[in-house]
Scaffold this motif. Structure first.
Motif, PDB file in Angstrom:
ATOM      1  N   UNK A  51     -16.604 -30.022  39.932  1.00 58.30           N
ATOM      2  CA  UNK A  51     -15.841 -29.455  38.808  1.00 58.30           C
ATOM      3  C   UNK A  51     -15.157 -30.543  37.992  1.00 58.30           C
ATOM      4  N   UNK A  52     -14.570 -31.517  38.692  1.00 60.14           N
ATOM      5  CA  UNK A  52     -13.934 -32.637  38.003  1.00 60.14           C
ATOM      6  C   UNK A  52     -14.944 -33.378  37.135  1.00 60.14           C
ATOM      7  N   UNK A  53     -16.132 -33.625  37.670  1.00 54.43           N
ATOM      8  CA  UNK A  53     -17.159 -34.350  36.918  1.00 54.43           C
ATOM      9  C   UNK A  53     -17.623 -33.576  35.688  1.00 54.43           C
ATOM     10  N   UNK A  54     -17.704 -32.255  35.801  1.00 50.13           N
ATOM     11  CA  UNK A  54     -18.064 -31.438  34.634  1.00 50.13           C
ATOM     12  C   UNK A  54     -16.984 -31.516  33.564  1.00 50.13           C
ATOM     13  N   UNK A  55     -15.723 -31.547  33.993  1.00 45.08           N
ATOM     14  CA  UNK A  55     -14.623 -31.698  33.040  1.00 45.08           C
ATOM     15  C   UNK A  55     -14.710 -33.050  32.331  1.00 45.08           C
ATOM     16  N   UNK A  56     -14.984 -34.090  33.090  1.00 44.54           N
ATOM     17  CA  UNK A  56     -15.111 -35.433  32.509  1.00 44.54           C
ATOM     18  C   UNK A  56     -16.222 -35.437  31.470  1.00 44.54           C
ATOM     19  N   UNK A  57     -17.341 -34.856  31.816  1.00 45.11           N
ATOM     20  CA  UNK A  57     -18.497 -34.820  30.905  1.00 45.11           C
ATOM     21  C   UNK A  57     -18.155 -34.060  29.628  1.00 45.11           C
ATOM     22  N   UNK A  58     -17.507 -32.912  29.784  1.00 49.37           N
ATOM     23  CA  UNK A  58     -17.137 -32.096  28.617  1.00 49.37           C
ATOM     24  C   UNK A  58     -16.131 -32.829  27.734  1.00 49.37           C
ATOM     25  N   UNK A  69     -10.557 -41.582  29.694  1.00 52.52           N
ATOM     26  CA  UNK A  69     -10.922 -40.741  30.839  1.00 52.52           C
ATOM     27  C   UNK A  69     -10.613 -41.444  32.164  1.00 52.52           C
ATOM     28  N   UNK A  70     -10.898 -42.737  32.224  1.00 49.93           N
ATOM     29  CA  UNK A  70     -10.622 -43.505  33.444  1.00 49.93           C
ATOM     30  C   UNK A  70      -9.131 -43.477  33.770  1.00 49.93           C
ATOM     31  N   UNK A  71      -8.313 -43.624  32.758  1.00 53.39           N
ATOM     32  CA  UNK A  71      -6.862 -43.587  32.974  1.00 53.39           C
ATOM     33  C   UNK A  71      -6.402 -42.185  33.380  1.00 53.39           C
ATOM     34  N   UNK A  72      -6.921 -41.171  32.739  1.00 55.08           N
ATOM     35  CA  UNK A  72      -6.518 -39.793  33.022  1.00 55.08           C
ATOM     36  C   UNK A  72      -6.903 -39.345  34.425  1.00 55.08           C
ATOM     37  N   UNK A  73      -8.091 -39.732  34.861  1.00 51.93           N
ATOM     38  CA  UNK A  73      -8.607 -39.282  36.153  1.00 51.93           C
ATOM     39  C   UNK A  73      -8.397 -40.302  37.271  1.00 51.93           C
ATOM     40  N   UNK A  74      -7.733 -41.417  36.958  1.00 56.98           N
ATOM     41  CA  UNK A  74      -7.450 -42.465  37.944  1.00 56.98           C
ATOM     42  C   UNK A  74      -8.731 -42.987  38.590  1.00 56.98           C
ATOM     43  N   UNK A  75      -9.722 -43.217  37.753  1.00 58.77           N
ATOM     44  CA  UNK A  75     -10.995 -43.781  38.185  1.00 58.77           C
ATOM     45  C   UNK A  75     -11.261 -45.041  37.376  1.00 58.77           C
ATOM     46  N   UNK A  76     -12.179 -45.859  37.849  1.00 51.21           N
ATOM     47  CA  UNK A  76     -12.570 -47.034  37.072  1.00 51.21           C
ATOM     48  C   UNK A  76     -13.477 -46.595  35.922  1.00 51.21           C
ATOM     49  N   UNK A  78     -16.239 -47.877  35.272  1.00 48.26           N
ATOM     50  CA  UNK A  78     -17.593 -47.850  35.847  1.00 48.26           C
ATOM     51  C   UNK A  78     -17.866 -46.498  36.528  1.00 48.26           C
ATOM     52  N   UNK A  79     -16.873 -45.959  37.227  1.00 46.98           N
ATOM     53  CA  UNK A  79     -17.037 -44.650  37.873  1.00 46.98           C
ATOM     54  C   UNK A  79     -17.239 -43.553  36.840  1.00 46.98           C
ATOM     55  N   UNK A  80     -16.502 -43.622  35.746  1.00 55.52           N
ATOM     56  CA  UNK A  80     -16.664 -42.638  34.668  1.00 55.52           C
ATOM     57  C   UNK A  80     -18.078 -42.730  34.095  1.00 55.52           C
ATOM     58  N   UNK A  81     -18.553 -43.946  33.873  1.00 57.42           N
ATOM     59  CA  UNK A  81     -19.916 -44.127  33.341  1.00 57.42           C
ATOM     60  C   UNK A  81     -20.967 -43.550  34.299  1.00 57.42           C
ATOM     61  N   UNK A  82     -20.758 -43.742  35.598  1.00 53.41           N
ATOM     62  CA  UNK A  82     -21.698 -43.197  36.591  1.00 53.41           C
ATOM     63  C   UNK A  82     -21.720 -41.665  36.531  1.00 53.41           C
ATOM     64  N   UNK A  83     -20.536 -41.059  36.412  1.00 45.17           N
ATOM     65  CA  UNK A  83     -20.455 -39.602  36.296  1.00 45.17           C
ATOM     66  C   UNK A  83     -21.209 -39.134  35.062  1.00 45.17           C
ATOM     67  N   UNK A  84     -20.974 -39.800  33.936  1.00 53.73           N
ATOM     68  CA  UNK A  84     -21.628 -39.411  32.675  1.00 53.73           C
ATOM     69  C   UNK A  84     -23.137 -39.571  32.762  1.00 53.73           C
ATOM     70  N   UNK A  85     -23.584 -40.676  33.324  1.00 53.90           N
ATOM     71  CA  UNK A  85     -25.024 -40.920  33.456  1.00 53.90           C
ATOM     72  C   UNK A  85     -25.675 -39.870  34.353  1.00 53.90           C
ATOM     73  N   UNK A  86     -25.017 -39.571  35.462  1.00 59.07           N
ATOM     74  CA  UNK A  86     -25.579 -38.587  36.403  1.00 59.07           C
ATOM     75  C   UNK A  86     -25.670 -37.206  35.761  1.00 59.07           C
TER      76      UNK A  86
END
Length: 99
Positions: A51-58, A69-76, A78-86
């Protein structure tokens, strides 16, 4: 994990066979692969992250930057890019199947 005495749960023939290989030690017998739960299924973590990843994508598709997004979700970033790519590749696969 519960401890069970082999003589209480195993047929005598099987107990004798196992005693040939191991005696008086603990033996772990894993579940068959098809009955094992995947990571996060029992705790709900898998669903929460999906669900979190779908929110990030949207949010990314609505114009938010990777850095924001990285700051909001406390992720790097690179992690945000991986979520988007997937999710991007998953959505492409789904759209090609439904066409």
């Amino acid at each position: 994990m519960n401890y069970k005495n082999g003589k209480d749960v195993l047929p005598h023939r099987l107990l004798k066979e196992l005693q040939h290989y191991i005696q008086g030690e603990l033996l772990y017998i894993p579940k068959p692969d098809q009955t094992r739960a995947l990571w996060g299924e029992l705790s709900g973590s898998r669903t929460t992250i999906a669900l979190r990843n779908k929110e990030i994508y949207a949010e990314y598709n609505s114009g938010r930057s990777v850095k924001d997004l990285a700051e909001s979700y406390h992720l790097s970033e690179e992690s945000i890019r991986k979520v988007l790519t997937k999710l991007r590749s998953h959505r492409q696969e789904v759209s090609s199947i439904t066409k």
